[in-house]
Design a protein around this motif. Structure first.
Motif, mmCIF file in Angstrom:
data_model
loop_
_atom_site.group_PDB
_atom_site.id
_atom_site.type_symbol
_atom_site.label_atom_id
_atom_site.label_comp_id
_atom_site.label_asym_id
_atom_site.label_seq_id
_atom_site.Cartn_x
_atom_site.Cartn_y
_atom_site.Cartn_z
ATOM 1 N N LYS A 64 8.226 9.357 -2.570
ATOM 2 C CA LYS A 64 7.796 10.732 -2.355
ATOM 3 C C LYS A 64 7.863 11.181 -0.899
ATOM 4 O O LYS A 64 8.088 12.354 -0.627
ATOM 5 N N GLU A 65 7.642 10.252 0.053
ATOM 6 C CA GLU A 65 7.529 10.632 1.455
ATOM 7 C C GLU A 65 8.594 9.946 2.309
ATOM 8 O O GLU A 65 8.645 8.728 2.377
ATOM 9 N N ASP A 73 1.909 -5.007 5.039
ATOM 10 C CA ASP A 73 3.211 -4.479 4.622
ATOM 11 C C ASP A 73 4.272 -4.728 5.692
ATOM 12 O O ASP A 73 5.429 -5.009 5.376
ATOM 13 N N SER A 113 0.815 -1.211 0.000
ATOM 14 C CA SER A 113 0.000 0.000 0.000
ATOM 15 C C SER A 113 0.853 1.268 0.000
ATOM 16 O O SER A 113 0.372 2.329 -0.383
ATOM 17 N N TYR A 114 2.096 1.161 0.405
ATOM 18 C CA TYR A 114 2.972 2.327 0.460
ATOM 19 C C TYR A 114 3.825 2.494 -0.781
ATOM 20 O O TYR A 114 4.625 3.421 -0.871
ATOM 21 N N ALA A 115 3.663 1.621 -1.758
ATOM 22 C CA ALA A 115 4.527 1.632 -2.942
ATOM 23 C C ALA A 115 4.516 2.994 -3.647
ATOM 24 O O ALA A 115 5.564 3.511 -4.029
ATOM 25 N N GLY A 116 3.352 3.584 -3.813
ATOM 26 C CA GLY A 116 3.262 4.867 -4.505
ATOM 27 C C GLY A 116 3.848 6.020 -3.721
ATOM 28 O O GLY A 116 4.253 7.032 -4.287
ATOM 29 N N LYS A 117 3.926 5.886 -2.410
ATOM 30 C CA LYS A 117 4.426 6.958 -1.546
ATOM 31 C C LYS A 117 5.903 6.778 -1.197
ATOM 32 O O LYS A 117 6.514 7.690 -0.648
ATOM 33 N N ARG A 149 9.399 5.924 3.661
ATOM 34 C CA ARG A 149 10.677 5.222 3.455
ATOM 35 C C ARG A 149 11.270 4.762 4.780
ATOM 36 O O ARG A 149 11.730 3.633 4.903
#
Length: 168
Positions: free
Chosen positions: A81-82, A138, A74-78, A86
């Motif tokens: 960017k964030e 995750d 679910s965090y792949a897109g972020k 990371r």
């Protein structure tokens, strides 16, 4: 974490979350010690490290209603960017690398690959049942990958050590 007066407390959790590079440094030192110490001390260190994982994942979490995120990656897109995303992903992986290293050093069997997954599932289930933190797939994935990386590190080290010993 804050004390009663609202000041930042000096504790392991604040140190590791405040300085993300410390997770990597702490993990590397723990792995190195688990590999180079005599096996009996490595076993003790591994047991202490399991207690540390439980402390980090279950203590001082926000409590409340069970919160979940059952969407894998679910965090792949972020991730790119964030920074906070990371840091969270990297911390989940690094938290279990020393565990895998210590477990493989202790048992030297392939079945230790199951322990990071089972332990992470137990932690996330506990978080779900108690409402401590957020139960996430995750986290299970990252913890398991970290444990497997630790097993690979220990296996590589011990295999190389045996190879050098056999040459001599």
């Amino acid at each position: 974490m804050l004390d009663r007066n609202g000041n930042v407390m000096l504790c392991v959790d604040n140190l590791l979350n405040g300085f993300p590079c410390m997770v990597v440094v702490f993990g590397c030192v723990a792995c190195l010690l688990m590999i180079v110490l005599p096996k009996s001390l490595s076993v003790v260190l591994t047991i202490v490290y399991v207690a540390f994982i439980l402390y980090e994942t279950l203590m001082f979490r926000e409590s409340g209603d069970a919160r979940t995120n059952f969407v894998l990656f679910s965090y792949a897109g972020k991730f790119l960017k964030e920074q906070s995303v990371r840091v969270g992903v990297i911390n989940n992986i690094w938290l279990f690398i020393p565990l895998g290293t210590g477990l493989y050093r202790w048992f030297q069997k392939k079945w230790v690959l199951l322990i990071p997954f089972v332990m992470s599932m137990a932690i996330e289930t506990t978080q779900y049942i108690t409402g401590l933190g957020i139960a996430e797939f995750d986290d299970v994935f990252g913890n398991t990958m970290g444990g497997w990386i630790g097993v690979l590190v220990a296996w590589t080290w011990l295999s190389r050590k045996m190879s050098l010993k056999n040459r001599a």
